[in-house]
Enzyme design. Sequence first.
Site, PDB file in Angstrom:
ATOM      1  CG  HIS A   8      -2.079  -0.933   1.076  1.00 39.57           C
ATOM      2  ND1 HIS A   8      -2.608  -1.636   2.126  1.00 39.57           N
ATOM      3  CD2 HIS A   8      -2.827  -1.274  -0.008  1.00 39.57           C
ATOM      4  CE1 HIS A   8      -3.619  -2.364   1.701  1.00 39.57           C
ATOM      5  NE2 HIS A   8      -3.762  -2.170   0.415  1.00 39.57           N
ATOM      6  CE  LYS A  12       2.620   2.119  -3.887  1.00 37.14           C
ATOM      7  NZ  LYS A  12       2.163   0.760  -3.902  1.00 37.14           N
ATOM      8  CB  THR A  36       0.538  -3.972  -7.656  1.00 35.31           C
ATOM      9  OG1 THR A  36       1.269  -3.644  -6.475  1.00 35.31           O
ATOM     10  CG2 THR A  36      -0.443  -5.095  -7.360  1.00 35.31           C
ATOM     11  N   GLY A  37       1.671  -2.350 -10.098  1.00 37.82           N
ATOM     12  CA  GLY A  37       2.342  -1.322 -10.873  1.00 37.82           C
ATOM     13  C   GLY A  37       3.302  -0.404 -10.151  1.00 37.82           C
ATOM     14  CB  THR A  38       2.802   2.306  -7.696  1.00 33.44           C
ATOM     15  OG1 THR A  38       1.732   2.785  -8.506  1.00 33.44           O
ATOM     16  CG2 THR A  38       3.604   3.493  -7.200  1.00 33.44           C
ATOM     17  CB  THR A  39       4.640  -2.199  -5.327  1.00 34.95           C
ATOM     18  OG1 THR A  39       3.599  -1.642  -4.520  1.00 34.95           O
ATOM     19  CG2 THR A  39       5.634  -2.937  -4.451  1.00 34.95           C
ATOM     20  N   GLY A  56      -2.733  -1.766  -8.076  1.00 34.26           N
ATOM     21  CA  GLY A  56      -3.728  -2.498  -7.299  1.00 34.26           C
ATOM     22  C   GLY A  56      -5.159  -2.071  -7.572  1.00 34.26           C
ATOM     23  CG  ASP A  61      -4.521  -5.771  -5.229  1.00 38.69           C
ATOM     24  OD1 ASP A  61      -3.284  -5.737  -5.125  1.00 38.69           O
ATOM     25  OD2 ASP A  61      -5.272  -4.889  -4.763  1.00 38.69           O
ATOM     26  CG  ASP A  81      -1.686   2.026   5.812  1.00 39.16           C
ATOM     27  OD1 ASP A  81      -1.660   1.851   7.047  1.00 39.16           O
ATOM     28  OD2 ASP A  81      -1.812   3.148   5.294  1.00 39.16           O
ATOM     29  CG  HIS A  88      -7.754  -1.792  -4.153  1.00 45.10           C
ATOM     30  ND1 HIS A  88      -7.291  -0.609  -3.646  1.00 45.10           N
ATOM     31  CD2 HIS A  88      -6.723  -2.665  -4.066  1.00 45.10           C
ATOM     32  CE1 HIS A  88      -6.037  -0.756  -3.266  1.00 45.10           C
ATOM     33  NE2 HIS A  88      -5.673  -1.992  -3.504  1.00 45.10           N
ATOM     34  CG  ASP A  91     -10.098  -5.887  -6.473  1.00 45.32           C
ATOM     35  OD1 ASP A  91     -10.998  -6.671  -6.813  1.00 45.32           O
ATOM     36  OD2 ASP A  91      -9.947  -4.757  -6.977  1.00 45.32           O
ATOM     37  NE  ARG A  97     -13.126 -17.661  -1.282  1.00 43.87           N
ATOM     38  CZ  ARG A  97     -12.959 -18.402  -2.367  1.00 43.87           C
ATOM     39  NH1 ARG A  97     -12.075 -18.061  -3.272  1.00 43.87           N
ATOM     40  NH2 ARG A  97     -13.648 -19.509  -2.549  1.00 43.87           N
TER      41      ARG A  97
END
Length: 122
Positions: A8, A12, A36-39, A56, A61, A81, A88, A91, A97
């Site tokens: 989150h 990061k 995920t994109g930014t991470t 995300g 996700d 976080d 989201h 997601d 799960r």
Amino acid sequence: MEIAIIAHDRMKAEMVQFLNKNKSILLNENIRLIATGTTGGQAQNAGFTVRRMLSGPMGGDAQIAARVAEGKTKMVLFFKDPNSSHAHEVDINMLIRVCDVHNVPLATNEATAQLLLNAISR
């Protein structure tokens, strides 16, 4: 082994520090990182080779959850976080799960993530 990394926004920087601390494990030729994109972008800026999914909130996700369900992703490191709500959240819960259903290790904090990486480095 494919490992997914997600963090989150407020987590990061902590994820990048964690990756740098574990560079000797993560730069092993047998480990592939997805994120995920930014991470993923921040991990790339830190010198890691990462296959980036969507961000995300835009479905990243879900993309990672699909890879878990397909048996491609073998571990998920998701620095959540705990003090913020996220649009989201559905997601996120679905990813958790799917990891449970497919018996894929999932770490949601640095301490657990370190235990998982220590286990695979042996």
